[in-house]
Scaffold this motif. Structure first.
Motif, PDB file in Angstrom:
ATOM      1  N   SER B 135      26.310  35.762  62.234  1.00  0.00           N
ATOM      2  CA  SER B 135      24.957  36.333  62.324  1.00  0.00           C
ATOM      3  C   SER B 135      24.941  37.618  63.144  1.00  0.00           C
ATOM      4  CB  SER B 135      24.001  35.324  62.979  1.00  0.00           C
ATOM      5  OG  SER B 135      24.317  35.169  64.357  1.00  0.00           O
ATOM      6  N   GLY B 136      26.007  37.813  63.923  1.00  0.00           N
ATOM      7  CA  GLY B 136      26.041  38.978  64.809  1.00  0.00           C
ATOM      8  C   GLY B 136      25.288  38.741  66.104  1.00  0.00           C
ATOM      9  N   MET B 137      24.709  37.562  66.273  1.00  0.00           N
ATOM     10  CA  MET B 137      23.950  37.256  67.487  1.00  0.00           C
ATOM     11  C   MET B 137      24.839  36.513  68.473  1.00  0.00           C
ATOM     12  SD  MET B 137      21.213  38.683  66.689  1.00  0.00           S
ATOM     13  CE  MET B 137      20.338  38.318  68.208  1.00  0.00           C
ATOM     14  N   LYS B 138      24.567  36.777  69.741  1.00  0.00           N
ATOM     15  CA  LYS B 138      25.289  36.085  70.799  1.00  0.00           C
ATOM     16  C   LYS B 138      24.386  34.955  71.287  1.00  0.00           C
ATOM     17  CE  LYS B 138      28.776  36.321  73.983  1.00  0.00           C
ATOM     18  NZ  LYS B 138      29.717  35.412  73.356  1.00  0.00           N
ATOM     19  N   VAL B 139      24.849  33.726  71.101  1.00  0.00           N
ATOM     20  CA  VAL B 139      24.031  32.570  71.452  1.00  0.00           C
ATOM     21  C   VAL B 139      24.394  32.067  72.843  1.00  0.00           C
ATOM     22  CG1 VAL B 139      23.689  30.125  70.904  1.00  0.00           C
ATOM     23  CG2 VAL B 139      23.593  31.844  69.087  1.00  0.00           C
ATOM     24  N   SER B 140      23.400  31.804  73.664  1.00  0.00           N
ATOM     25  CA  SER B 140      23.655  31.206  74.984  1.00  0.00           C
ATOM     26  C   SER B 140      23.871  29.702  74.804  1.00  0.00           C
ATOM     27  CB  SER B 140      22.469  31.444  75.920  1.00  0.00           C
ATOM     28  OG  SER B 140      22.463  30.435  76.924  1.00  0.00           O
ATOM     29  N   VAL B 166      27.150  28.135  57.829  1.00  0.00           N
ATOM     30  CA  VAL B 166      28.581  28.435  57.947  1.00  0.00           C
ATOM     31  C   VAL B 166      29.006  29.348  56.799  1.00  0.00           C
ATOM     32  CG1 VAL B 166      30.916  27.473  57.956  1.00  0.00           C
ATOM     33  CG2 VAL B 166      29.059  26.253  59.124  1.00  0.00           C
ATOM     34  N   PHE B 167      29.413  30.566  57.183  1.00  0.00           N
ATOM     35  CA  PHE B 167      29.953  31.501  56.188  1.00  0.00           C
ATOM     36  C   PHE B 167      31.481  31.488  56.180  1.00  0.00           C
ATOM     37  CE2 PHE B 167      25.715  33.321  56.203  1.00  0.00           C
ATOM     38  CZ  PHE B 167      25.582  33.870  54.935  1.00  0.00           C
ATOM     39  N   ASP B 168      32.088  31.268  57.354  1.00  0.00           N
ATOM     40  CA  ASP B 168      33.541  31.462  57.451  1.00  0.00           C
ATOM     41  C   ASP B 168      34.142  30.549  58.526  1.00  0.00           C
ATOM     42  OD1 ASP B 168      32.808  32.608  59.904  1.00  0.00           O
ATOM     43  OD2 ASP B 168      32.759  34.628  59.059  1.00  0.00           O
ATOM     44  N   GLU B 169      35.427  30.706  58.766  1.00  0.00           N
ATOM     45  CA  GLU B 169      36.140  29.853  59.728  1.00  0.00           C
ATOM     46  C   GLU B 169      35.560  29.960  61.134  1.00  0.00           C
ATOM     47  OE1 GLU B 169      38.361  27.472  60.007  1.00  0.00           O
ATOM     48  OE2 GLU B 169      38.742  27.269  57.866  1.00  0.00           O
ATOM     49  N   ASP B 170      35.183  31.170  61.550  1.00  0.00           N
ATOM     50  CA  ASP B 170      34.611  31.324  62.896  1.00  0.00           C
ATOM     51  C   ASP B 170      33.316  30.526  63.019  1.00  0.00           C
ATOM     52  OD1 ASP B 170      36.665  32.919  63.684  1.00  0.00           O
ATOM     53  OD2 ASP B 170      35.525  34.801  63.639  1.00  0.00           O
ATOM     54  N   ASP B 171      32.528  30.574  61.965  1.00  0.00           N
ATOM     55  CA  ASP B 171      31.275  29.808  61.974  1.00  0.00           C
ATOM     56  C   ASP B 171      31.571  28.306  62.009  1.00  0.00           C
ATOM     57  OD1 ASP B 171      30.023  32.226  61.767  1.00  0.00           O
ATOM     58  OD2 ASP B 171      29.256  31.922  59.728  1.00  0.00           O
ATOM     59  N   PHE B 172      32.602  27.914  61.272  1.00  0.00           N
ATOM     60  CA  PHE B 172      32.968  26.498  61.256  1.00  0.00           C
ATOM     61  C   PHE B 172      33.379  26.035  62.654  1.00  0.00           C
ATOM     62  CE2 PHE B 172      35.880  22.918  60.661  1.00  0.00           C
ATOM     63  CZ  PHE B 172      35.081  22.068  59.911  1.00  0.00           C
ATOM     64  N   PHE B 174      32.387  27.325  65.429  1.00  0.00           N
ATOM     65  CA  PHE B 174      31.135  27.276  66.195  1.00  0.00           C
ATOM     66  C   PHE B 174      30.416  25.943  65.939  1.00  0.00           C
ATOM     67  CE2 PHE B 174      26.505  27.964  66.176  1.00  0.00           C
ATOM     68  CZ  PHE B 174      26.296  28.475  67.448  1.00  0.00           C
ATOM     69  N   ALA B 175      30.318  25.567  64.665  1.00  0.00           N
ATOM     70  CA  ALA B 175      29.658  24.296  64.308  1.00  0.00           C
ATOM     71  C   ALA B 175      30.421  23.120  64.919  1.00  0.00           C
ATOM     72  CB  ALA B 175      29.578  24.144  62.786  1.00  0.00           C
ATOM     73  N   HIS B 176      31.720  23.189  64.856  1.00  0.00           N
ATOM     74  CA  HIS B 176      32.557  22.135  65.433  1.00  0.00           C
ATOM     75  C   HIS B 176      32.310  21.995  66.935  1.00  0.00           C
ATOM     76  CE1 HIS B 176      36.219  20.951  67.633  1.00  0.00           C
ATOM     77  NE2 HIS B 176      36.323  20.019  66.698  1.00  0.00           N
ATOM     78  N   ASP B 177      32.285  23.128  67.635  1.00  0.00           N
ATOM     79  CA  ASP B 177      32.117  23.074  69.083  1.00  0.00           C
ATOM     80  C   ASP B 177      30.734  22.526  69.443  1.00  0.00           C
ATOM     81  OD1 ASP B 177      34.630  24.087  69.155  1.00  0.00           O
ATOM     82  OD2 ASP B 177      34.054  26.106  69.797  1.00  0.00           O
ATOM     83  N   LEU B 178      29.750  22.917  68.664  1.00  0.00           N
ATOM     84  CA  LEU B 178      28.397  22.414  68.890  1.00  0.00           C
ATOM     85  C   LEU B 178      28.354  20.909  68.620  1.00  0.00           C
ATOM     86  CD1 LEU B 178      25.609  23.750  69.563  1.00  0.00           C
ATOM     87  CD2 LEU B 178      25.160  23.729  67.116  1.00  0.00           C
ATOM     88  N   ARG B 179      29.025  20.502  67.578  1.00  0.00           N
ATOM     89  CA  ARG B 179      29.076  19.074  67.237  1.00  0.00           C
ATOM     90  C   ARG B 179      29.651  18.253  68.387  1.00  0.00           C
ATOM     91  NH1 ARG B 179      26.850  14.831  64.936  1.00  0.00           N
ATOM     92  NH2 ARG B 179      28.302  13.319  64.081  1.00  0.00           N
TER      93      ARG B 179
END
Lengths: 254, 254
Positions: B135-140, B166-172, B174-179
């Motif tokens: 997304s280009g956004m930096k999430v806290s 999720v568009f790509d591996e980096d997003d995945f 991110f989702a994993h870490d949030l999970r």
């Protein structure tokens, strides 16, 4: 747990996969497909679990222990197990559901609403899919109603989902009439019918068959969405296409 | 109900439609889209509700009464109302949620998890979509965690759904870490990113753009499904593509 006296004919056990239908759409689940069915729907997508000659070739007789071993082996992290068929209602699977619960899993069952078994009382999600006119089957209205009411009042905190496959206007009318009986059920799904491989137009390049299928499903989903939204009696009804068919076409075990 | 002192900038009110995303996928709902957002995601699909110049052109200032009139007019039979944006969290909408409840409706809110408002405490389904790297956004991370915990413990019996595009591996990742932070949340969805019209390959015949889009979404859904299923940490995570994009492409108001 005492050993089960009678093994069950199993056509396939597979997963983990993403459930593609109804209230469980999107959930990770294992699948157990039993052999044998009291119906012969013309558009049945699992004849190997229905037609006796095919069942007898494809089945493996498995006890609860055998099935649990397989589930543990291929789905160690998967919380949901979906029992489908054929029609699992023709078998006694209470011991298996109990064993799955003991192992920390949750159980969903898919059945057409013809034969209610006492072991359904402990199932977590019952998905009942009464067969519409396009199936070629004649559904007993009273029997279906008795089944659904019994499932909705089974009292174990589990859910009851009604899911009607809709190919055409007659099927839509069937879904509508069924809805009128169960207006209070929050989990009433209509599912656009998925064409079979032999329904792909003859002039379609085989390499484009997947595109054709996706287009056919999604165009039917649009039609069904618009029918539902323009029919006040269908307020609250949910629409969900078969996600696995959209993703993988007619491929099995996914 | 006292009149609301401050009207809210509304970009559009539409429906009934079938909700295409996350835990509400398949449900009939009305949509209320508010104007204004604290984020600028590069792949934002509603710039008219985000970019100030576009918001000021597209918005209508509406009170709770105005909004209720519109909802009653176009969605008399529709139980769910989904409030989206932009980011509805920048507005005070407690009075509207209350009015919707009084009228017998249920309310879902979609927000990115940056600003928690006390009126979220009475919302029936909160969908929180923390924005991934693409997304280009930096999430806290801390802010997101605080937001989700506050939503999950709001105590009104409502649900909290987490949904990561999720568009790509980096997003995945991110989702994993949030999970990993919210393993106990039953309603954690990953949603394959939907390409924008400008991402359609230049050599695609415009008449085939819809096919191209459907293929792109479903191929990404397959990829994401396989990533999720092969990652034990992602057990229990649900996968759901945008159904409205599959059905209608980039068309709005459907």
């Amino acid at each position: 747990m005492t050993p089960q006296s009678k093994p069950i004919p199993i056509i396939e056990i597979f997963g983990p996969v993403i459930q593609g239908e109804g209230i469980m759409a999107g959930h990770q689940t294992m699948f157990i497909r039993t052999g044998g069915c009291d119906f012969r729907c013309v558009w049945c997508d699992t004849p190997e679990a229905v037609i006796p000659e095919q069942v007898s070739v494809n089945k493996t007789m498995m006890t609860t222990f055998d099935i649990m071993d397989k589930i543990r082996e291929i789905g160690p992290y998967t919380k949901w197990v979906t029992i489908s068929g054929g029609n699992p209602a023709i078998h006694d699977m209470g011991e298996l559901v109990h064993a799955l619960h003991v192992s920390g899993r949750l159980v969903a069952v898919e059945t057409q609403g013809t034969i209610y078994r006492s072991w359904f009382d402990i199932v977590d999600v019952m998905t009942i899919s009464p067969k519409p006119p396009s199936s070629g089957m004649k559904v007993s209205w009273d029997k279906t109603q008795d089944f659904i009411v019994r499932s909705m009042t089974r009292g174990n905190g589990g859910k009851t989902c009604i899911k009607v496959v809709v190919f055409d206007e007659d099927d839509f009318t069937f879904a509508h009439d069924l809805r009128m009986l169960f207006l209070l059920n929050e989990d009433f799904y209509v599912q656009p019918g998925t064409i079979r491989p032999e329904d792909v137009a003859a002039d379609v390049d085989p390499r484009l068959a997947m595109n054709y299928l996706r287009g056919a499903i999604l165009d039917k989903t649009r039609w069904l969405t618009e029918r539902v939204l323009s029919t006040p009696d269908m307020a609250g009804v949910k629409v969900m296409p078969q996600l696995h068919a959209l993703m993988y076409g007619w491929r099995r075990g996914v």
